[in-house]
Structures are given as structure tokens and as C-alpha cells.
Design an enzyme around this catalytic site. Structure first.
Site, PDB file in Angstrom:
ATOM      1  N   GLU A 129      53.447  41.368  89.079  1.00 55.47           N
ATOM      2  CA  GLU A 129      54.487  42.335  89.434  1.00 55.47           C
ATOM      3  C   GLU A 129      53.991  43.015  90.699  1.00 55.47           C
ATOM      4  O   GLU A 129      53.171  43.930  90.660  1.00 55.47           O
ATOM      5  CB  GLU A 129      54.703  43.374  88.337  1.00 55.47           C
ATOM      6  CG  GLU A 129      55.855  44.320  88.656  1.00 55.47           C
ATOM      7  CD  GLU A 129      55.607  45.782  88.293  1.00 55.47           C
ATOM      8  OE1 GLU A 129      56.579  46.541  88.217  1.00 55.47           O
ATOM      9  OE2 GLU A 129      54.438  46.175  88.119  1.00 55.47           O
ATOM     10  N   ASP A 135      50.976  44.133  85.417  1.00 56.05           N
ATOM     11  CA  ASP A 135      51.689  45.332  85.847  1.00 56.05           C
ATOM     12  C   ASP A 135      51.021  45.916  87.094  1.00 56.05           C
ATOM     13  O   ASP A 135      49.801  46.002  87.178  1.00 56.05           O
ATOM     14  CB  ASP A 135      51.663  46.349  84.704  1.00 56.05           C
ATOM     15  CG  ASP A 135      52.487  47.584  84.996  1.00 56.05           C
ATOM     16  OD1 ASP A 135      53.710  47.446  85.156  1.00 56.05           O
ATOM     17  OD2 ASP A 135      51.898  48.690  85.056  1.00 56.05           O
TER      18      ASP A 135
END
Length: 534
Positions: A274, A215
Site C-alpha cells: 500500500e 500497510d
């Protein structure tokens, strides 16, 4: 199509197999996939019970959003303990059982890791707030304020969720949070932070997971001195330029160290970034041979519907990743964006385009990501009452639109009324009445359904040797039509609102809608895609 009972075991993957180069990876938003205990929230036992569905669907791996101990201020992306399963989702034995069952069914498991920030309930941050000790606060970004009495934030950075990216503590200092105030940013210059995450990664690798989706992989490192940006609406700049808090060059040293850690384990364990980057070339830096294995292709996700823009993004993506020897990735939806049938216009037109886009995505070279429910053709839920919303951006004035709840509504599995087999109780977000026609049970066996289209496409992707990783050659086509060849295979996509005629390139094996043939030509319906075998 591989049947779950006979799916191959992947517990001992041969070294160098590079399964990830052409894998189809199914994203599970844990809260909304399947609920086993009737509390209205999805959980790990619910996922384990539904794994045979995913094996039969034909995907290669699943990616789970965070299930760690968390106050749930941002759907689990505010982690209080990275080595513990939140009771909302089960316990650590449930995680172990899920990984083992997935492997038995031939599915790999990728889990989220959240390294940019912790929860404000993490033991480190609670210790930092307990007193002004520099040793405790050095793991985060604490700064004195500006102004005569320090009443102004240390700089002009804005939270992605809206408002300032700083919150003042009781003793007058400020701490940085690029997302919600409950998500303080970690200071990755601190050696304890780096050592802790090495330990966390090893904990889950030892349990058997096959990789991590990282993330905010473009975060973690901030520009020295934390300089001002000098303008408002900074969230709109993400992905269009390098910012002092995103896509700093220093993040790559972190990813290189993680790659070495991943490579020390057997079975091709992977890291997936990401990462929002201004262009494909900067994105490709995250997947250089000594860094991560994949990076999400947000430029493809945000691309306008049309042959010209789609071809441009595809060419740019393949060129950039190819320059560093990495596979491209393709994704149409995820838990942070409006579902693509709605983005593509909604209604019948949105559904036609979504069906065609699925075949395009699965025909392109590289790896594809399927967001839960897209195989059912689920549209965005746009009419959720304010009182049920939980997206933190919804409650902050000038950040994102706060509409992420609409793509997170729990899945419909079966039945004529909510919660449509999601679990024995209700669901944490209300499901529309129209979803009775979109459930797994309602679509199974219907050759015209979106679900059967995905099942057929995934089965063909495994059967046809020219699909997956490899080369692509563009073919001549009428304006508004994309046509490309792969070994033994051709894909044609009509992005226009009218029929397009072209010579029959081969034997049709799958189409997003019915075709009409006239002599040696085929009439491609508006917003349609066809696979041809040579």
C-alpha cells in the site's frame, strides 16, 4: 465456474507459478464481513463460514484487514500484539482454521501487516513511557520540543488524520505519530525493529498465510533530521510529491529484505505494497524484481470517469510496471475511500458507471482487487449519525474528512430487515433500509443484478485465455469510447452520457447493460461496457 466442493487444493503450489500476476483478490474488512457470535462485529469464524460464497464468486484469494490484538483506536491498524488474535475477532486457532478452510476451497489468504507504527498499548511503547531510558525510546521517534521550554512540536509535520503529528509526554518529550496519537511511529533505523518484524512475518508464514498486504509501505523511513515541510494541509500532498516522512528511498531496502524472506518459503508467498507515490514510475520501484510483488494502483482508483483520463492512467500504469517486469494492479474501492458507485455520481448514473468500471477493471492485464460489497453494488452510506462514527479522522479538526465509516458498514447477506444476515445480533454501524434489495440472497439468480454480473465476469475471466496477465492493444473508437483487444477478446467502454455506435467487433459474451444492434453495428448505451469474444 468452480464449485467450492471441487475447487483445487493450493497447499502445494508449484514453484514459479506466479499465481499473483493475474489473481483477483477480495478484500475483507474483518469487522464488517460476517459476525458469528452476535456481538455486532465481524470475526474470523464468521469469515470462515462465508468462504464458500467467495469460492463460488470466483475470486482467487482473500485479503484480511488486521485482526491482531488491538485497542481498536483505528479499526485494528493500531496493533498491540502482532502474534495474537484480538478476542473481538476470535483466537489463534480460529485464524488457523480459516487459513486451512480457505486452502481447501482453493482460496489463498493474504493478511495485513502494519509496520509503520504500533499501538500505544504495545509493550514497547508502554516501556518507553514508563521512563526516559534512551534504549526503550529509541524504537520510536522521541524528540525534545522547540521553543523556550520545549512547548512546541519538534517540527511542522501534520498527522494524516489532522492536527500535529506529535504528542507531548508527561516528562516533556514529544513522540511522532503520522496517524492517530494512539499510533506511535516506529524507528526503522533501530535493528530491534527490523528483527522483530522478520520474526512476525515468519510467524504468520509458518501458520500458512500466502502473503502480506503492507500497510503504509511508503512510510517507515523518515528523512534524516526530520526537516520541516513548510506548509499546511500536508495530507493533500500525499501521492503528489515525495515528503520527508513518505516515499523515502530507504524503504526499498526493507522491502528487498522482506522479498528474500518471502522467497525462502514455498508456494509463491507475496508482498503487496500500500504505497502512495507521486507517479507511476516511483510506484514501480516498489515492485522491482527483488522487491515486492504488487503495489496498489491508487492512480486508477482516483481517476476521473472518462475515456481520455482512464486511457492515460492505464497506459502509464502498464508502462511503469512493465518496465520492471511486474504486473499492474487495478482497484476501484477499499476501506479508506468513498465507494465508487457514489464517487461516480451516485444513483442510477453511479450504478451504471460502477457496473461498466467493473468489466473494464477485470478485462485489464494484471491483478484486480474487489472490495467487499462492491460485487453487490453497495453505495456509500452518507447519512450515518455522528454518534455512531468511529473513524479517528472524524474526531480531529483539519485532517481527512472523517468519512471512512461510510464504506465500512457491514454487508447485507439476506432478509428483509437489518442486520440482513450479518450475524445473530445487530451491526456495529447501522445498515440502510434500502439494502434489503442489495443483499446476496436478493441478488442471487437475478441476471440483471450486480452480483450476477461479477459472477459471470469472474467465470469468463477464468475461461477466456486472453484475460488475466498479458498484452493489450488499443483499437480505434469514437470519442469518449475506450476499445482494446487482448488475445481472442475485445473490450469496449462508452464513458459518455449518450449512445455510441461502432462496428460489431465479435460475439458479445457479457455486457453491463442491454445492447441494441443495427446491421453490422452496435449501439453502446451511455456509461456501459461490453466484452466480445473473437
Amino acid at each position: 465456474m468452480t464449485h467450492p466442493a471441487t475447487a483445487p487444493s493450493i497447499t502445494s503450489t508449484p514453484a514459479g507459478s506466479a499465481w499473483w500476476r493475474d489473481a483477483v483478490i477480495y478484500q475483507i474488512y474483518v469487522r464488517s464481513f460476517a459476525d458469528s457470535d452476535g456481538d455486532g462485529v465481524g470475526d474470523l469464524p464468521g469469515i470462515r463460514q462465508r468462504l464458500p460464497y467467495l469460492a463460488e464468486l470466483g475470486v482467487d484469494a482473500v485479503w484480511l484487514t488486521p485482526f491482531y490484538a488491538s485497542p481498536q483506536a483505528d479499526g485494528g491498524y493500531d496493533v498491540a500484539d502482532y502474534r495474537t488474535v484480538d478476542p473481538l475477532f476470535g483466537d489463534l486457532p480460529d485464524a488457523d482454521d480459516l487459513v486451512r478452510e480457505a486452502h481447501r476451497l482453493g482460496l489463498r489468504v493474504i493478511v495485513d501487516i502494519v509496520p509503520n507504527h504500533t499501538s500505544d498499548q504495545h509493550s514497547w511503547f508502554k516501556a518507553a513511557l514508563a521512563g526516559p531510558a534512551a534504549a526503550e525510546r529509541a524504537r520510536y521517534h522521541f524528540r525534545p520540543g522547540r521553543g523556550e521550554n520545549g512547548e512546541l512540536p519538534p517540527n511542522d509535520w501534520e498527522s494524516v488524520f489532522g492536527g500535529p503529528a506529535w504528542t507531548r509526554t508527561a516528562d516533556g518529550q514529544w513522540y511522532l505519530h503520522l496517524f492517530a496519537p494512539q499510533q506511535p511511529d516506529l524507528n526503522w533505523d533501530h535493528p530491534e525493529v527490523r528483527a522483530e518484524f522478520d520474526s512476525v512475518l515468519r510467524f504468520w508464514l509458518d501458520l500458512g498465510v500466502d502473503g502480506f498486504r503492507i500497510d503504509v509501505a511508503h512510510g517507515m523511513v523518515k528523512a534524516p533530521g526530520l526537516p520541516d515541510i513548510g506548509r499546511k494541509e500536508q495530507a493533500k500532498l500525499i501521492g503528489s510529491q515525495v515528503l520527508p516522512f513518505f516515499d523515502q528511498d530507504g524503504v526499498h531496502e526493507i522491502h528487498r529484505s522482506w522479498r528474500r524472506l518471502l522467497d525462502s518459503y514455498p508456494g509463491e508467498r507475496i508482498g503487496v505494497a500500500e504505497a502512495w507515490a507521486p507517479d507511476a514510475d516511483r510506484l514501480a520501484r516498489y515492485v522491482r524484481p527483488d522487491e515486492l510483488h504488487q503495489a496498489f494502483n491508487f492512480h486508477f482508483l482516483t481517476c476521473d470517469w472518462g475515456a481520455a483520463p482512464m486511457r492515460a492512467v492505464i497506459e502509464e500504469s502498464l508502462a511503469a510496471t512493465g518496465s520492471v517486469g511486474a504486473p499492474a494492479t487495478w482497484v476501484l474501492s477499499n476501506h479508506d475511500v468513498v465507494r465508487h458507485p457514489t464517487r461516480y455520481g451516485g444513483g442510477d448514473r453511479g450504478e451504471r458507471r460502477a457496473r461498466a468500471a467493473a468489466l473494464l477493471m477485470l478485462a485489464l492485464p494484471g491483478s484486480a482487487y474487489v472490495y467487499q460489497g462492491e460485487e453487490l453494488g453497495l453505495p456509500e452510506v452518507t447519512d450515518l449519525p455522528d454518534e455512531v462514527r468511529q473513524d479517528p479522522a472524524f474526531f480531529r479538526g483539519d485532517g481527512q474528512d472523517g468519512t471512512r465509516d461510510g464504506c465500512r458498514v457491514p454487508l447485507p447477506w439476506s432478509g428483509e430487515s437489518a442486520p440482513y444476515g450479518f450475524g445473530p445480533g445487530g451491526s456495529w454501524l447501522p445498515q440502510p433500509d434500502s439494502w434489503r434489495e442489495l443483499s446476496v440472497a436478493a441478488q442471487s439468480g437475478d441476471p440483471r443484478s450486480v452480483l450476477e454480473l461479477y459472477r459471470s465476469a469472474l467465470a469468463l475471466r477464468r475461461r477466456l485465455p486472453g484475460l488475466g496477465d498479458g498484452e493489450l492493444t488499443w483499437l480505434d473508437a469514437p470519442e469518449g469510447v475506450l476499445a482494446f483487444a487482448r488475445p481472442g477478446f475485445v473490450c469496449t467502454l462508452n464513458t459518455t452520457g449518450t449512445e455510441a455506435e461502432l462496428p460489431v467487433p465479435g460475439r458479445p459474451v457479457l455486457a453491463s447493460t442491454a445492447l441494441e444492434f443495427t446491421g453490422g453495428a452496435v449501439r453502446l448505451p451511455a456509461d456501459s461496457c461490453v466484452w466480445w469474444e473473437l
